[in-house]
Write a protein that holds these residues in place. Structure first.
Motif, PDB file in Angstrom:
ATOM      1  N   GLU A 206      16.015 -75.550 -81.024  1.00 31.43           N
ATOM      2  CA  GLU A 206      16.225 -76.784 -80.258  1.00 31.43           C
ATOM      3  C   GLU A 206      14.896 -77.421 -79.897  1.00 31.43           C
ATOM      4  OE1 GLU A 206      17.899 -79.114 -79.127  1.00 31.43           O
ATOM      5  OE2 GLU A 206      19.930 -78.520 -79.667  1.00 31.43           O
ATOM      6  N   ASN A 207      14.986 -78.663 -79.505  1.00 31.07           N
ATOM      7  CA  ASN A 207      13.852 -79.447 -79.043  1.00 31.07           C
ATOM      8  C   ASN A 207      13.913 -79.671 -77.556  1.00 31.07           C
ATOM      9  OD1 ASN A 207      11.917 -80.766 -80.716  1.00 31.07           O
ATOM     10  ND2 ASN A 207      13.646 -81.605 -81.852  1.00 31.07           N
ATOM     11  N   LEU A 208      12.815 -79.495 -76.888  1.00 29.37           N
ATOM     12  CA  LEU A 208      12.757 -79.850 -75.470  1.00 29.37           C
ATOM     13  C   LEU A 208      11.983 -81.160 -75.353  1.00 29.37           C
ATOM     14  CD1 LEU A 208      13.135 -78.991 -72.455  1.00 29.37           C
ATOM     15  CD2 LEU A 208      10.832 -78.040 -72.591  1.00 29.37           C
ATOM     16  N   TYR A 209      12.585 -82.142 -74.706  1.00 29.95           N
ATOM     17  CA  TYR A 209      11.898 -83.421 -74.527  1.00 29.95           C
ATOM     18  C   TYR A 209      11.171 -83.471 -73.199  1.00 29.95           C
ATOM     19  CZ  TYR A 209      14.536 -84.930 -78.559  1.00 29.95           C
ATOM     20  OH  TYR A 209      15.052 -85.027 -79.819  1.00 29.95           O
ATOM     21  N   THR A 214       4.786 -90.080 -69.442  1.00 27.21           N
ATOM     22  CA  THR A 214       3.539 -89.338 -69.186  1.00 27.21           C
ATOM     23  C   THR A 214       3.453 -88.038 -69.986  1.00 27.21           C
ATOM     24  OG1 THR A 214       4.429 -88.009 -67.360  1.00 27.21           O
ATOM     25  CG2 THR A 214       3.605 -90.205 -66.802  1.00 27.21           C
ATOM     26  N   ARG A 215       4.552 -87.658 -70.621  1.00 27.61           N
ATOM     27  CA  ARG A 215       4.639 -86.376 -71.339  1.00 27.61           C
ATOM     28  C   ARG A 215       4.130 -85.219 -70.469  1.00 27.61           C
ATOM     29  NH1 ARG A 215       6.385 -86.261 -76.330  1.00 27.61           N
ATOM     30  NH2 ARG A 215       5.348 -84.295 -76.751  1.00 27.61           N
ATOM     31  N   THR A 216       4.564 -85.230 -69.244  1.00 25.06           N
ATOM     32  CA  THR A 216       4.139 -84.229 -68.272  1.00 25.06           C
ATOM     33  C   THR A 216       5.323 -83.402 -67.781  1.00 25.06           C
ATOM     34  OG1 THR A 216       2.442 -85.773 -67.532  1.00 25.06           O
ATOM     35  CG2 THR A 216       2.943 -83.944 -66.048  1.00 25.06           C
ATOM     36  N   TYR A 217       6.467 -84.084 -67.610  1.00 27.62           N
ATOM     37  CA  TYR A 217       7.618 -83.438 -66.976  1.00 27.62           C
ATOM     38  C   TYR A 217       8.696 -83.048 -67.984  1.00 27.62           C
ATOM     39  CZ  TYR A 217       5.520 -85.007 -62.654  1.00 27.62           C
ATOM     40  OH  TYR A 217       4.651 -85.189 -61.616  1.00 27.62           O
ATOM     41  N   VAL A 218       9.386 -81.969 -67.665  1.00 27.33           N
ATOM     42  CA  VAL A 218      10.482 -81.478 -68.488  1.00 27.33           C
ATOM     43  C   VAL A 218      11.704 -82.384 -68.290  1.00 27.33           C
ATOM     44  CG1 VAL A 218      12.114 -79.567 -68.776  1.00 27.33           C
ATOM     45  CG2 VAL A 218       9.689 -79.088 -68.330  1.00 27.33           C
ATOM     46  N   GLU A 219      12.318 -82.827 -69.386  1.00 29.65           N
ATOM     47  CA  GLU A 219      13.584 -83.553 -69.247  1.00 29.65           C
ATOM     48  C   GLU A 219      14.736 -82.642 -69.659  1.00 29.65           C
ATOM     49  OE1 GLU A 219      13.385 -87.626 -70.669  1.00 29.65           O
ATOM     50  OE2 GLU A 219      12.513 -88.116 -68.716  1.00 29.65           O
ATOM     51  N   GLU A 220      15.149 -82.714 -70.907  1.00 30.85           N
ATOM     52  CA  GLU A 220      16.241 -81.850 -71.371  1.00 30.85           C
ATOM     53  C   GLU A 220      16.114 -81.701 -72.880  1.00 30.85           C
ATOM     54  OE1 GLU A 220      20.232 -83.490 -71.401  1.00 30.85           O
ATOM     55  OE2 GLU A 220      19.462 -85.515 -71.210  1.00 30.85           O
ATOM     56  N   THR A 221      17.031 -80.987 -73.505  1.00 33.04           N
ATOM     57  CA  THR A 221      17.022 -80.901 -74.960  1.00 33.04           C
ATOM     58  C   THR A 221      17.935 -82.009 -75.493  1.00 33.04           C
ATOM     59  OG1 THR A 221      18.869 -79.354 -75.086  1.00 33.04           O
ATOM     60  CG2 THR A 221      16.664 -78.390 -74.873  1.00 33.04           C
ATOM     61  N   LYS A 265      19.122 -70.066 -53.657  1.00 29.50           N
ATOM     62  CA  LYS A 265      18.344 -71.256 -53.333  1.00 29.50           C
ATOM     63  C   LYS A 265      18.235 -72.098 -54.610  1.00 29.50           C
ATOM     64  CE  LYS A 265      14.276 -72.685 -51.075  1.00 29.50           C
ATOM     65  NZ  LYS A 265      13.036 -72.772 -51.798  1.00 29.50           N
ATOM     66  N   VAL A 266      18.480 -73.398 -54.471  1.00 34.27           N
ATOM     67  CA  VAL A 266      18.385 -74.300 -55.622  1.00 34.27           C
ATOM     68  C   VAL A 266      17.374 -75.390 -55.303  1.00 34.27           C
ATOM     69  CG1 VAL A 266      19.637 -75.906 -57.111  1.00 34.27           C
ATOM     70  CG2 VAL A 266      20.805 -73.865 -56.232  1.00 34.27           C
ATOM     71  N   ASP A 267      16.475 -75.614 -56.233  1.00 37.54           N
ATOM     72  CA  ASP A 267      15.448 -76.622 -56.051  1.00 37.54           C
ATOM     73  C   ASP A 267      15.571 -77.638 -57.196  1.00 37.54           C
ATOM     74  OD1 ASP A 267      13.313 -77.817 -54.917  1.00 37.54           O
ATOM     75  OD2 ASP A 267      11.835 -76.260 -55.438  1.00 37.54           O
ATOM     76  N   GLU A 268      16.088 -78.827 -56.890  1.00 36.73           N
ATOM     77  CA  GLU A 268      16.188 -79.886 -57.902  1.00 36.73           C
ATOM     78  C   GLU A 268      15.017 -80.826 -57.702  1.00 36.73           C
ATOM     79  OE1 GLU A 268      20.213 -81.264 -59.159  1.00 36.73           O
ATOM     80  OE2 GLU A 268      20.846 -80.466 -57.235  1.00 36.73           O
ATOM     81  N   ARG A 269      14.116 -80.833 -58.656  1.00 41.16           N
ATOM     82  CA  ARG A 269      12.860 -81.588 -58.485  1.00 41.16           C
ATOM     83  C   ARG A 269      12.222 -81.827 -59.853  1.00 41.16           C
ATOM     84  NH1 ARG A 269       8.823 -78.020 -59.713  1.00 41.16           N
ATOM     85  NH2 ARG A 269       9.195 -75.807 -59.343  1.00 41.16           N
ATOM     86  N   PRO A 270      11.286 -82.797 -59.918  1.00 41.69           N
ATOM     87  CA  PRO A 270      10.546 -82.938 -61.177  1.00 41.69           C
ATOM     88  C   PRO A 270       9.812 -81.635 -61.482  1.00 41.69           C
ATOM     89  CG  PRO A 270      10.163 -84.828 -59.736  1.00 41.69           C
ATOM     90  CD  PRO A 270      10.892 -83.793 -58.911  1.00 41.69           C
ATOM     91  N   VAL A 271       9.922 -81.170 -62.725  1.00 44.18           N
ATOM     92  CA  VAL A 271       9.273 -79.916 -63.127  1.00 44.18           C
ATOM     93  C   VAL A 271       8.220 -80.235 -64.175  1.00 44.18           C
ATOM     94  CG1 VAL A 271       9.615 -77.679 -64.264  1.00 44.18           C
ATOM     95  CG2 VAL A 271      11.318 -78.513 -62.627  1.00 44.18           C
ATOM     96  N   LYS A 272       6.981 -79.897 -63.871  1.00 49.41           N
ATOM     97  CA  LYS A 272       5.898 -80.125 -64.837  1.00 49.41           C
ATOM     98  C   LYS A 272       5.960 -79.076 -65.936  1.00 49.41           C
ATOM     99  CE  LYS A 272       2.302 -82.538 -62.377  1.00 49.41           C
ATOM    100  NZ  LYS A 272       1.698 -82.438 -61.053  1.00 49.41           N
ATOM    101  N   PHE A 273       5.677 -79.503 -67.170  1.00 44.85           N
ATOM    102  CA  PHE A 273       5.663 -78.502 -68.243  1.00 44.85           C
ATOM    103  C   PHE A 273       4.555 -77.475 -68.008  1.00 44.85           C
ATOM    104  CE2 PHE A 273       4.843 -76.622 -72.368  1.00 44.85           C
ATOM    105  CZ  PHE A 273       6.113 -76.124 -72.606  1.00 44.85           C
ATOM    106  N   SER A 274       3.511 -77.877 -67.306  1.00 41.23           N
ATOM    107  CA  SER A 274       2.418 -76.930 -67.019  1.00 41.23           C
ATOM    108  C   SER A 274       2.917 -75.734 -66.197  1.00 41.23           C
ATOM    109  CB  SER A 274       1.269 -77.632 -66.290  1.00 41.23           C
ATOM    110  OG  SER A 274       1.718 -78.173 -65.070  1.00 41.23           O
ATOM    111  N   GLU A 275       3.976 -75.928 -65.402  1.00 38.52           N
ATOM    112  CA  GLU A 275       4.532 -74.795 -64.646  1.00 38.52           C
ATOM    113  C   GLU A 275       5.126 -73.759 -65.600  1.00 38.52           C
ATOM    114  OE1 GLU A 275       7.015 -75.894 -61.161  1.00 38.52           O
ATOM    115  OE2 GLU A 275       6.555 -77.964 -61.724  1.00 38.52           O
TER     116      GLU A 275
END
Ligand SMILES: *Cc1c(COP(=O)(O)O)cnc(C)c1O
Length: 345
Positions: A206-209, A214-221, A265-275
């Protein structure tokens, strides 16, 4: 009712014609009554809007048999609502949400002989779709549309169970940033096929977009939302600041289950690919109707591979628990929130 004579345990994820589809046409500013049909073909003008400017959207849900023998489906009201928002974004007439749920019930009931038995692992996949049938040559929305629902019995999306898959970061951006990535439409899928084939060619499932700005944050496949578990056991759910993650019904249900039934615990937030590359996450999964959760073993970006230590050889403990709880709710083994299970017959 006599079931069809199919090898229920060995169905693949492929289209097979059943007895009935549902069809309803829109013209002169109104929807017709609509109803069941045994005609599984569509005849349209060569100038129909769908063929030129791609006014089309769809939905996907499943109907299945519970332990007590009832045929049910899962949260069809959310599919109705999401389809209406896809239609709105594509300037298509909204199919009324109650009519949508009623149509799902009609077509599943009429095809009850095609609904796989309890315990077979198979389901009846339900695919509502809408497309422009009206003729357009200049660029503008069409004035006639068809809403249809086809159903087809399918086996588990991933044959051979839940072996973690390897995915890669797509070099290509998603077709549609800024709020058009959150419509469930063939146009987004059409644009994802090329990157998907490239990923396959390179040995990934699969592909992760990443966010295309900014090509910084994880979206989805291409067709599933992404979930992570961090070192403290928190479920981390990527959120898009450009509104370009499709609001998966499976993801929203899993978030509810995690918070309200599993005390997580659930954290819904922008996730950087660097993480991800920093090794902040111990598990990763893709979620959607077809597979509920498929575990991810690794994500590769520009040749650099990050593995998820707790879910590499088999599905990790948190994803296993989440998946198990949701599938128990779906099968009626565990009581879920009011209204999640919609009884058809
Ligand atoms: C359908 C779809 C999903 C999964 O949504 P579910 O409602 O959970 O099936 C995720 N991403 C995209 C792009 C989709 O089209």
């Amino acid at each position: 009712m006599e079931k069809k004579n199919l090898d229920w345990g060995n169905l693949s994820f492929e289209y097979q014609r059943t007895d009935y589809s549902y069809v309803c046409n829109y013209h002169d500013g109104a929807w017709e009554e609509g109803g069941l049909t045994t005609d599984h073909t569509v005849t349209i003008s060569e100038c129909a809007g769908i063929l030129h400017y791609c006014q089309e959207c769809f939905e996907g849900l499943k109907a299945y048999t519970t332990e007590d023998g009832s045929i049910v489906c899962f949260r069809p009201d959310l599919n109705a609502k999401r389809m209406a928002s896809s239609e709105k974004r594509l300037i298509m007439p909204e199919f009324p949400e109650d009519k949508f749920v009623d149509a799902v019930k009609q077509v599943v009931k009429a095809n009850a002989a095609w609904v796989p038995p309890f315990g077979s692992g198979a389901t009846l996949y339900v695919r509502p779709l809408m497309f422009a049938t009206g003729e357009v040559i200049g660029v503008k929305p069409a004035d006639a549309y068809q809403f249809r629902i086809l159903v087809t019995p399918v086996g588990p999306y991933f044959k051979g169970g839940c072996k973690p898959i390897d995915i890669c970061v797509s070099e290509y951006d998603r077709a549609a940033p800024h709020g058009t990535g959150n419509i469930k439409a063939g146009l987004n899928y059409a644009m994802s096929l090329y990157p998907y084939m490239v990923a396959h060619h390179n040995g990934f499932n699969e592909n992760l977009y990443l966010d295309s700005e900014t090509r910084t944050y994880v979206e989805e496949t291409g067709g599933a939302n992404v979930l992570f578990v961090d070192k403290s056991g928190t479920l981390v759910v990527p959120k898009s600041f450009t509104d370009s993650i499709l609001p998966s019904i499976t993801r929203r249900s899993l978030v509810y289950v995690a918070e309200n039934m599993l005390g997580m615990k659930v954290d819904e937030r922008p996730v950087k690919f660097s993480e991800v590359e920093n090794g902040d996450f111990v598990e990763c999964g893709l979620c959607g109707t077809a597979a509920v959760i498929s575990p991810v073993a690794s994500i590769t970006n520009e040749g650099k591979k990050t593995t998820f230590p707790a879910g590499c050889d088999e599905m990790g403990p948190v994803m296993t628990k989440l998946r198990g709880t949701l599938t128990d709710i779906q099968s009626g083994k565990v009581a879920g929130p009011e209204g999640w299970i919609c009884k058809i017959c």
